[in-house]
Write an enzyme that holds these catalytic residues in place. Structure first.
Site, PDB file in Angstrom:
ATOM      1  N   HIS A  68      29.459 -11.322   1.634  1.00 13.46           N
ATOM      2  CA  HIS A  68      30.879 -11.547   1.944  1.00 13.46           C
ATOM      3  C   HIS A  68      31.416 -10.527   2.947  1.00 13.46           C
ATOM      4  O   HIS A  68      32.627 -10.426   3.132  1.00 13.46           O
ATOM      5  CB  HIS A  68      31.738 -11.554   0.676  1.00 13.46           C
ATOM      6  CG  HIS A  68      31.215 -12.480  -0.373  1.00 13.46           C
ATOM      7  ND1 HIS A  68      31.226 -13.845  -0.221  1.00 13.46           N
ATOM      8  CD2 HIS A  68      30.608 -12.229  -1.562  1.00 13.46           C
ATOM      9  CE1 HIS A  68      30.664 -14.395  -1.283  1.00 13.46           C
ATOM     10  NE2 HIS A  68      30.283 -13.443  -2.099  1.00 13.46           N
ATOM     11  N   GLU A  83      43.631 -15.846   7.063  1.00  8.70           N
ATOM     12  CA  GLU A  83      42.245 -16.284   6.897  1.00  8.70           C
ATOM     13  C   GLU A  83      42.182 -17.611   6.153  1.00  8.70           C
ATOM     14  O   GLU A  83      42.928 -17.844   5.199  1.00  8.70           O
ATOM     15  CB  GLU A  83      41.433 -15.214   6.154  1.00  8.70           C
ATOM     16  CG  GLU A  83      41.471 -13.862   6.851  1.00  8.70           C
ATOM     17  CD  GLU A  83      40.292 -12.977   6.498  1.00  8.70           C
ATOM     18  OE1 GLU A  83      39.356 -13.464   5.840  1.00  8.70           O
ATOM     19  OE2 GLU A  83      40.315 -11.805   6.897  1.00  8.70           O
ATOM     20  N   GLU A 139      43.775 -15.759   2.420  1.00  8.29           N
ATOM     21  CA  GLU A 139      44.503 -14.496   2.343  1.00  8.29           C
ATOM     22  C   GLU A 139      45.096 -14.140   3.703  1.00  8.29           C
ATOM     23  O   GLU A 139      44.729 -14.704   4.725  1.00  8.29           O
ATOM     24  CB  GLU A 139      43.596 -13.364   1.869  1.00  8.29           C
ATOM     25  CG  GLU A 139      42.448 -13.044   2.815  1.00  8.29           C
ATOM     26  CD  GLU A 139      41.533 -11.955   2.266  1.00  8.29           C
ATOM     27  OE1 GLU A 139      41.867 -11.359   1.229  1.00  8.29           O
ATOM     28  OE2 GLU A 139      40.490 -11.700   2.893  1.00  8.29           O
ATOM     29  N   ASN A 197      45.490 -10.631   5.902  1.00 10.23           N
ATOM     30  CA  ASN A 197      45.186  -9.212   6.044  1.00 10.23           C
ATOM     31  C   ASN A 197      46.298  -8.594   6.882  1.00 10.23           C
ATOM     32  O   ASN A 197      46.389  -8.824   8.089  1.00 10.23           O
ATOM     33  CB  ASN A 197      43.834  -9.003   6.715  1.00 10.23           C
ATOM     34  CG  ASN A 197      42.688  -9.297   5.767  1.00 10.23           C
ATOM     35  OD1 ASN A 197      42.654  -8.792   4.654  1.00 10.23           O
ATOM     36  ND2 ASN A 197      41.766 -10.139   6.188  1.00 10.23           N
ATOM     37  N   GLU A 238      37.374  -6.888  13.579  1.00 13.51           N
ATOM     38  CA  GLU A 238      36.962  -7.782  14.665  1.00 13.51           C
ATOM     39  C   GLU A 238      38.083  -8.116  15.641  1.00 13.51           C
ATOM     40  O   GLU A 238      37.967  -9.082  16.411  1.00 13.51           O
ATOM     41  CB  GLU A 238      36.366  -9.066  14.085  1.00 13.51           C
ATOM     42  CG  GLU A 238      37.299  -9.898  13.211  1.00 13.51           C
ATOM     43  CD  GLU A 238      37.336  -9.456  11.763  1.00 13.51           C
ATOM     44  OE1 GLU A 238      37.842 -10.242  10.938  1.00 13.51           O
ATOM     45  OE2 GLU A 238      36.875  -8.331  11.450  1.00 13.51           O
ATOM     46  N   ARG A 260      28.300  -6.104  14.415  1.00  9.21           N
ATOM     47  CA  ARG A 260      28.480  -4.826  13.727  1.00  9.21           C
ATOM     48  C   ARG A 260      27.106  -4.190  13.515  1.00  9.21           C
ATOM     49  O   ARG A 260      26.336  -4.649  12.665  1.00  9.21           O
ATOM     50  CB  ARG A 260      29.167  -5.029  12.384  1.00  9.21           C
ATOM     51  CG  ARG A 260      30.503  -5.742  12.478  1.00  9.21           C
ATOM     52  CD  ARG A 260      31.188  -5.746  11.121  1.00  9.21           C
ATOM     53  NE  ARG A 260      32.397  -6.592  11.131  1.00  9.21           N
ATOM     54  CZ  ARG A 260      33.316  -6.579  10.177  1.00  9.21           C
ATOM     55  NH1 ARG A 260      33.174  -5.768   9.138  1.00  9.21           N
ATOM     56  NH2 ARG A 260      34.367  -7.365  10.239  1.00  9.21           N
ATOM     57  N   ASP A 264     -23.525   7.509  14.751  1.00  9.01           N
ATOM     58  CA  ASP A 264     -24.297   8.307  13.805  1.00  9.01           C
ATOM     59  C   ASP A 264     -24.469   9.745  14.262  1.00  9.01           C
ATOM     60  O   ASP A 264     -24.561  10.660  13.437  1.00  9.01           O
ATOM     61  CB  ASP A 264     -25.676   7.661  13.578  1.00  9.01           C
ATOM     62  CG  ASP A 264     -26.296   8.107  12.261  1.00  9.01           C
ATOM     63  OD1 ASP A 264     -25.544   8.583  11.386  1.00  9.01           O
ATOM     64  OD2 ASP A 264     -27.520   7.985  12.103  1.00  9.01           O
ATOM     65  N   ALA A 265     -24.498   9.978  15.568  1.00  7.07           N
ATOM     66  CA  ALA A 265     -24.658  11.355  16.058  1.00  7.07           C
ATOM     67  C   ALA A 265     -23.478  12.214  15.621  1.00  7.07           C
ATOM     68  O   ALA A 265     -23.656  13.311  15.083  1.00  7.07           O
ATOM     69  CB  ALA A 265     -24.787  11.354  17.583  1.00  7.07           C
ATOM     70  N   ARG A 311     -23.813  -2.299   5.127  1.00  2.00           N
ATOM     71  CA  ARG A 311     -24.480  -1.883   3.886  1.00  2.00           C
ATOM     72  C   ARG A 311     -24.771  -3.078   2.979  1.00  2.00           C
ATOM     73  O   ARG A 311     -24.396  -3.087   1.801  1.00  2.00           O
ATOM     74  CB  ARG A 311     -23.613  -0.867   3.156  1.00  2.00           C
ATOM     75  CG  ARG A 311     -23.430   0.434   3.914  1.00  2.00           C
ATOM     76  CD  ARG A 311     -22.395   1.328   3.277  1.00  2.00           C
ATOM     77  NE  ARG A 311     -22.254   2.581   3.995  1.00  2.00           N
ATOM     78  CZ  ARG A 311     -21.122   3.270   4.067  1.00  2.00           C
ATOM     79  NH1 ARG A 311     -20.021   2.817   3.481  1.00  2.00           N
ATOM     80  NH2 ARG A 311     -21.079   4.403   4.725  1.00  2.00           N
ATOM     81  N   ASP A 319     -29.867  -1.809   2.568  1.00  2.00           N
ATOM     82  CA  ASP A 319     -29.390  -1.571   1.210  1.00  2.00           C
ATOM     83  C   ASP A 319     -29.912  -0.208   0.787  1.00  2.00           C
ATOM     84  O   ASP A 319     -31.048   0.164   1.096  1.00  2.00           O
ATOM     85  CB  ASP A 319     -29.900  -2.643   0.250  1.00  2.00           C
ATOM     86  CG  ASP A 319     -29.406  -2.406  -1.173  1.00  2.00           C
ATOM     87  OD1 ASP A 319     -28.209  -2.658  -1.437  1.00  2.00           O
ATOM     88  OD2 ASP A 319     -30.205  -1.914  -1.997  1.00  2.00           O
ATOM     89  N   LYS A 343     -35.370   2.322   9.017  1.00  2.00           N
ATOM     90  CA  LYS A 343     -34.215   3.237   8.991  1.00  2.00           C
ATOM     91  C   LYS A 343     -34.641   4.512   8.269  1.00  2.00           C
ATOM     92  O   LYS A 343     -34.623   4.589   7.039  1.00  2.00           O
ATOM     93  CB  LYS A 343     -33.034   2.568   8.296  1.00  2.00           C
ATOM     94  CG  LYS A 343     -31.779   3.429   8.207  1.00  2.00           C
ATOM     95  CD  LYS A 343     -30.633   2.627   7.611  1.00  2.00           C
ATOM     96  CE  LYS A 343     -29.472   3.495   7.232  1.00  2.00           C
ATOM     97  NZ  LYS A 343     -28.944   4.305   8.339  1.00  2.00           N
ATOM     98  N   HIS A 367     -35.168   3.958  13.632  1.00  2.00           N
ATOM     99  CA  HIS A 367     -34.058   4.922  13.572  1.00  2.00           C
ATOM    100  C   HIS A 367     -34.521   6.134  12.794  1.00  2.00           C
ATOM    101  O   HIS A 367     -35.163   6.001  11.744  1.00  2.00           O
ATOM    102  CB  HIS A 367     -32.864   4.285  12.854  1.00  2.00           C
ATOM    103  CG  HIS A 367     -31.763   5.242  12.512  1.00  2.00           C
ATOM    104  ND1 HIS A 367     -30.765   5.569  13.390  1.00  2.00           N
ATOM    105  CD2 HIS A 367     -31.515   5.960  11.371  1.00  2.00           C
ATOM    106  CE1 HIS A 367     -29.925   6.426  12.808  1.00  2.00           C
ATOM    107  NE2 HIS A 367     -30.368   6.685  11.579  1.00  2.00           N
ATOM    108  N   HIS A 396     -33.752  10.773  12.137  1.00  2.00           N
ATOM    109  CA  HIS A 396     -32.944  11.983  12.338  1.00  2.00           C
ATOM    110  C   HIS A 396     -33.893  13.120  12.685  1.00  2.00           C
ATOM    111  O   HIS A 396     -35.073  13.096  12.317  1.00  2.00           O
ATOM    112  CB  HIS A 396     -32.141  12.317  11.077  1.00  2.00           C
ATOM    113  CG  HIS A 396     -31.006  11.373  10.836  1.00  2.00           C
ATOM    114  ND1 HIS A 396     -29.691  11.688  11.060  1.00  2.00           N
ATOM    115  CD2 HIS A 396     -30.999  10.076  10.406  1.00  2.00           C
ATOM    116  CE1 HIS A 396     -28.914  10.656  10.776  1.00  2.00           C
ATOM    117  NE2 HIS A 396     -29.698   9.661  10.373  1.00  2.00           N
ATOM    118  N   THR A 423     -26.544   6.207   1.881  1.00  2.00           N
ATOM    119  CA  THR A 423     -25.252   5.845   1.263  1.00  2.00           C
ATOM    120  C   THR A 423     -25.299   4.424   0.698  1.00  2.00           C
ATOM    121  O   THR A 423     -25.708   3.508   1.403  1.00  2.00           O
ATOM    122  CB  THR A 423     -24.123   5.922   2.318  1.00  2.00           C
ATOM    123  OG1 THR A 423     -24.164   7.211   2.927  1.00  2.00           O
ATOM    124  CG2 THR A 423     -22.768   5.711   1.686  1.00  2.00           C
TER     125      THR A 423
END
Length: 1193
Positions: free
Chosen positions: A286, A326, A339, A341, A347, A392, A587-588, A659, A693, A756, A786, A788, A923
């Site tokens: 309102h 109004e 009403e 005002n 406004e 507004r 991976d590095a 994975r 896996d 791996k 792969h 290390h 992992t």
């Protein structure tokens, strides 16, 4: 002079006697008599013109400033009043004089304190008081107090204010004047029972309205008997707080009307004109949100009836000054008076724009005694010129039910230009928006030749606004202005409720200010990402090697796109020479730099790689640990990284680590989640899926292979290697084991076969044996290896693999190779040069590539394994710790002060591995072994003691879940009796763990994420949340708070800028921020420091909580979002009622407490059933957003 005064006095006296006689003789209704007498009196009194020299505005904010400006234009001196909470408000600075009122009173109470206001007026020789709107503007006792004090009231007479301000009285006057009204009570109701009786007579819906004020305060629609009591109480309380009187009246609620109001203007001579109508139908709770003048597509005959009734009503009561009548207009075109005002409206601006009448000027002149004709205001001269729209702009959040927001405006930039008017007060950088007053920030008024033109101008102006620090309703207003019904049809008061798409809000980016918050946070509190060692980032920036213009040369990805996975596999097998996969991008740095390398640094070197390494087999750049670390520690989207890499390197295939059934997570997921993940990854540019896996458990691997294959990717099945096939005494993982496993994977349809070797256990002799056997058994399948380089034998082993028949080996660029990373790219390139294994890669390009990473690595000094580990170690052949885990364990040992005991940790790792049955370690199985090893070291347990006491010990959860079968079944089965001792009666999983999980509902997950994060959710976001729900939520919250931190260079990201440092941040192509860090402020009472910057030449500052200092200060606790029973304040505000007690049982939806902010009340309902565990608030306590209200269990 005296004679004329006597005549005038005689004339007035005679008229007063006539009025007295008339009063005695006429037996009219009270209302009619008052109206008629007012009219007669006005028509006969002599009006003296008396200039006004000083005006006080008994109000605050933008309306006070609006009046001050009008006074200044008229040469009138101005006086402001302000509350203790408004000392920093702009309106007191805009006036010539300003005085404090209501000392010690509540914020609203100060502006309602008539004695103080009158006292200030009298002491400072004020001629007239303008009430503005709200507060005392419709209080007849205030108008009377002004007159009694000899101060003119710029508005109607006290009698008219009283009659019009009392909506029941005004209703009776309207009926008497023949103006149609809505069915309602004849007088304010005094209790709930009267409302119940009215609803029994007229039925629902009904509406409560405040009898002594407007603006939506104290207004509540009730649609059922069950809602009646609560809404009555809320309406009464709101009306009391806003107007000092909680009286209400009740009306039948008309469904979907248009709310049309007519601006009227009267003088002391009985003249009344109208200035046409305004459409105020777009409302929320309102309260008007958007106002339009004139009303769109209004029937001319209806306009005539509305304006005529308004003038008739005004004349009926002898109305003077500005006012608004109004009406509600139903769908049949019938209008009902609601009403008057008796004041200036918020406004009024749109009427001024279309009529070119300054209403405030007119108000002041009428109060001085001028007539409307004197001012050139005759009805025939009032014309409509174009269309005006007012929006507004409020500090309310549409995404949270328009909850008021409070805080400090950090940035304010307005929209301006032709056809735009701004009326504001608190709209400036540094302004504090408090919860004590209305949320209106600025009124934006657009004027154009027609409705569509005005709407276009308004939309443009709103788009120019930049308001940071508080939420605003601008995105919502922009949706309203773009709505077809708004632009081309008519709207009613249900417009917002019936257009839910208005709440599909375009997120406000606010990138610059968020980044300043981040930089300020780092300057005050240090890095946001955990730092393993105290080492500063290098001050040297990496030099990016030169890249030629144009597209990069064609690479193997062209073959893949043209011939598909099978053709790609054949092309790889046919290739002469050794192919390399570069792990530098994943991976590095996972092995050497704790996976912390940021997209920013990858992007810089990516074009060079595309142009100079096009003959690489692939780049490993995604998946595995990089996926969650990107969100968890770097606050980047892993999908965005993939997208950006793909755009910069279109010619080299990308490879990711999958994975198996765990996708990129550490747990089991429903099968459809793994399939969907692979599908989305392929759509975003992933080419090759290295599927493995952690236990080489075939069912888990095959699921991952099927998911990758179905997505259209190249399937590279990877056998995780452990043990030593060249050692005949180690029989568990023999050569036969690997060959048989490979047979199953080839049978399952892998395109490439991979070994791996995650710990770097593959010695040259073992390489020859294993790869030779696989090549003999599978002559048509490409083989990829792969490893290390932890022991230092990586280059020798990879050369042995190549000689034995491997097609591809993994390397990292020299400065990112060795130790726990992969073997050196430069070494492999140099060693094969001129042989049948020649890689075709130029060493000079490797050197340039390596130089970039050598300098870049210095930026990550705090994460570099060389901070604690100075070399590799051949003891890896004994403990079999994977490369990345070796680095992490080394960091952890040193961070806990156990650096000198790392040898014991490694020994315990080997023992833990034997306890668990000699596992494949990668992992997540490697983490299980590591957790058990640390458990043994912390508790000083030997392998024998663990076996003996297994039924007594509290093992790490990861160990228990492994033994239950959560990650699959290990080769050779679970260790007994250890398993039985540990598990006792715990359930055990048989077969593939994910097979029994129900399918994931992605649509539901997407909707949940949208609701939680209030923004568009992409398919990529859904998959991130599916993999890592908590990490994703935290990432989104961080991003929402601190913005795109990936745009910052790495030194700034980790350490923040130094004072006086200047730097640039590129948000996107063509948008660059120029920033200078200026100063760091002292600690304030709220535990904050103000950090000052210069952004694009303008001063900016942010307030940052000092997390160290704040621990020593006492603050109200915050509700934790991830704790279901903690109920936080949905908005800042004051607690006005607590509806429950500790220990009470409650139902879902039951009211818990009532908050009041900006004169609006909000009921906090329970989101769940349960028992009130603890209440943290008291009545009248002021809360900030998310402050903990209570706990439910």
């Amino acid at each position: 002079m005296n004679a004329s005064c006597s005549v005038a006095a005689s004339f007035v006296l005679t008229d007063m006697m006539r009025l007295q006689l008339l009063k005695q003789s006429l037996n009219f209704l009270g209302v009619k008599r008052i109206s008629l007498l007012s009219h007669v009196y006005q028509s006969t009194q002599r009006v003296e013109y008396k200039p006004i020299k000083k005006v006080m505005v008994a109000n605050r904010g933008e309306i006070a400033i609006r009046v001050f400006r009008a006074c200044t234009e008229l040469g009138i001196r101005t006086v402001a009043v302000y509350s203790e909470q408004d000392t920093g408000q702009m309106h007191r600075q805009k006036a010539d004089e300003a005085y404090l009122i209501g000392k010690g009173l509540p914020p609203v109470g100060a502006y309602l304190h008539i004695p103080d206001i009158i006292k200030v007026a009298k002491e400072n020789e004020v001629d007239a008081i303008h009430p503005g709107y709200g507060f005392l503007s419709e209080r007849s006792d205030f108008a009377q107090a002004c007159m009694d004090a000899g101060v003119r009231f710029i508005g109607p007479s006290p009698e008219v204010v009283k009659n019009m301000g009392d909506k029941v009285e005004a209703r009776a006057i309207a009926i008497n004047a023949g103006v149609p009204v809505v069915p309602g009570t004849d007088s304010p109701i005094s209790c709930l029972q009267e409302a119940q009786e009215f609803s029994n007579t007229y039925g629902f819906p009904i509406i409560f309205k405040a009898a002594y004020g407007g603006g939506g305060r104290g207004m509540r629609v009730v649609r059922s008997y069950e809602e009646l009591e609560e809404n009555y109480q809320r309406a009464y309380s709101e009306a009391l707080a806003a107007f000092g009187n909680g009286a209400l009246f009740v009306e039948k609620f008309i469904e979907k009307p248009r709310h049309i109001e007519v601006q009227i203007l009267g003088d002391k001579f009985g003249n009344v004109i109208h200035l046409y109508e305004r459409d105020c139908s777009i409302q929320r709770r309102h309260q008007k949100v958007v106002e339009i003048a004139p009303a769109a597509q209004l029937d001319p005959h209806l306009r005539d009836r509305l304006t005529a009734d308004s003038v008739k009503l005004a004349k009926q009561v002898g109305y003077e000054n500005a006012g608004t009548v109004e009406f509600l207009v139903d769908k049949h075109g019938k209008h009902y008076f609601i009403e008057v005002n008796s004041r200036l409206q918020v406004e009024h601006t749109v009427t001024e724009e279309i009529t070119d009448v300054d209403l405030v000027h007119a108000q002041i002149h009428v109060a001085e005694g001028k007539s409307l004709p004197d001012l050139g205001l005759k009805q025939e001269n009032i014309r409509i010129n174009g269309c005006a729209i007012q929006c507004r702009v409020t500090t309310e959040d549409p995404a949270r039910g328009f909850q008021p927001d409070t805080g400090r405006i950090e940035v304010f930039r307005s929209g301006e230009g032709m056809g735009i008017r701004l009326d504001s007060a608190s709209a400036f950088q540094g302004a504090i928006i408090s919860p004590h007053y209305d949320s209106l920030l600025v009124k934006v008024i657009a004027h154009g030749k027609d409705h569509q033109t005005a709407a276009t101008k308004m939309n443009r102006a709103l788009a120019e606004f930049r308001i940071r620090g508080v939420k605003t309703n601008i995105p919502f207003l922009q949706n309203v202005l773009s709505n077809d019904q708004f632009l081309h049809g008519t709207v009613d008061t249900q417009f917002i409720d019936e257009n839910p798409d208005l709440f599909n809000l375009k997120p406000v980016q606010n990138r610059a200010q968020k980044l300043l918050h981040y930089l300020g946070h780092v300057m005050v509190n240090g890095p946001t990402t955990p730092i393993p060692v105290k080492a500063k980032a290098s001050s040297i920036d990496p030099v990016i090697p030169q890249v030629p213009l144009g597209e990069p040369p064609i690479g193997f990805r062209e073959v893949l796109l043209r011939e598909g996975p099978e053709g790609f596999s054949r092309a790889i097998r046919r290739h002469k020479g050794l192919l390399l996969m570069d792990t530098t991008f994943r991976d590095a740095h996972q092995s050497l730099l704790a996976t912390r390398v940021r997209t920013h640094d990858l992007k810089q070197i990516a074009p060079f790689v595309a142009h100079n390494f096009n003959n690489l087999f692939s780049l490993e750049n995604w998946g595995g640990a990089t996926f969650d670390v990107a969100m968890r520690f770097l606050y980047e989207c892993p999908w965005r990284r993939l997208q950006e890499m793909r755009a910069l390197i279109p010619n080299v295939p990308f490879q990711m680590l999958l994975r198996g059934a765990n996708a990129v997570g550490y747990t089991n997921y429903p099968d459809n989640a793994v399939f969907k993940f692979c599908e989305v990854a392929k759509e975003n540019g992933m080419d090759i899926f290295r599927v493995f896996d952690s236990l080489n458990y075939l069912p888990n691997m095959i699921l991952g292979m099927e998911a990758a294959g179905q997505a259209g990717g190249v399937v590279e099945a990877a056998i995780s290697y452990t043990g030593d096939v060249s050692d005949s005494t180690r029989t568990k993982y023999s050569l036969d084991y690997y060959v048989k496993l490979a047979e199953e994977l080839v049978k399952a349809g892998t395109h490439i076969l991979c070994i791996k070797d995650m710990a770097g256990l593959l010695k040259p002799n073992a390489s020859t044996l294993l790869i030779g056997a696989l090549r003999d058994r599978f002559p048509e399948i490409p083989i990829h290896v792969h490893t290390h380089d932890t022991a230092g034998a990586g280059v020798a082993s990879m050369l042995a693999c190549a000689q034995a028949g491997a097609d591809i080996v993994d390397v990292a660029v020299d400065s990112m190779s060795g130790m726990t990373s992969q073997p050196s790219m430069g070494a492999i390139v140099a060693c094969t040069k001129g042989t049948d294994k020649d890689t075709g890669i130029a060493l000079e390009q490797v050197f340039d590539y390596s130089e970039y990473w050598e300098v870049t690595r210095g930026l990550y000094a705090a994460f570099d394994c060389t901070a604690t580990m100075k070399s590799g170690n051949a003891d890896v052949y004994e403990n079999e710790i994977p490369g990345g885990q070796y680095t992490n364990l080394h960091f952890q040992a040193h961070s806990m002060g156990l650096g000198n005991k790392f040898k014991e940790v490694k020994k315990a790792y080997a023992e833990a591995n034997k306890l668990l049955g000699d596992l494949i370690k990668v992992t997540p199985s490697s983490k299980i072994v590591g957790d058990l090893a640390q458990f043994m070291v912390q508790n000083s347990l030997t392998r024998h003691e663990v076996e003996e006491k297994a039924d007594e010990l509290s093992f790490p959860l990861s160990v228990v879940e492994y033994l239950q079968g959560y990650i699959g079944i290990p080769h050779g089965g679970f260790p007994e009796p250890l398993r039985s001792k540990v598990l006792k009666d715990l359930p055990r999983i048989e077969g593939r763990p994910g097979a029994s999980l129900p399918a994931m509902d992605f649509k539901t997950l997407e909707q949940q994420l949208k609701k939680k994060h209030h923004e568009d959710i992409t398919p990529e976001d859904v998959m991130s949340a599916a993999m890592y729900p908590k990490v994703f939520d935290e990432f989104k919250e961080f991003n929402s708070q601190f913005g795109p931190v990936e745009c910052l260079n790495t030194r700034l990201f980790l350490e923040g800028p130094k004072i006086a440092e200047e730097f640039e941040v590129e948000l996107e192509r063509g948008k660059t921020l120029h920033i200078k860090a200026l100063a760091l402020g002292d600690l304030n009472k709220a535990g904050q420091r103000e950090v000052f910057f210069e952004l694009n030449g303008q001063l900016r500052s942010v307030l940052v909580k000092d997390t160290v200092a704040i621990k020593e200060m006492h603050f109200h606790p915050k509700a934790l979002k991830d704790v279901k029973g903690q109920i936080g304040a949905p908005m800042p505000g004051k607690v006005i009622a607590i509806k429950v007690k500790e220990g009470a049982s409650i139902e879902k939806g039951q009211p818990l407490c009532v908050l009041s902010a900006m004169k609006m009340e909000t009921v906090v309902n329970s989101p769940m059933s349960g028992t009130i565990k603890k209440i943290y608030v008291k009545t009248d306590m002021s809360l900030e957003g998310d402050d903990l209200i209570l706990e439910i269990e």
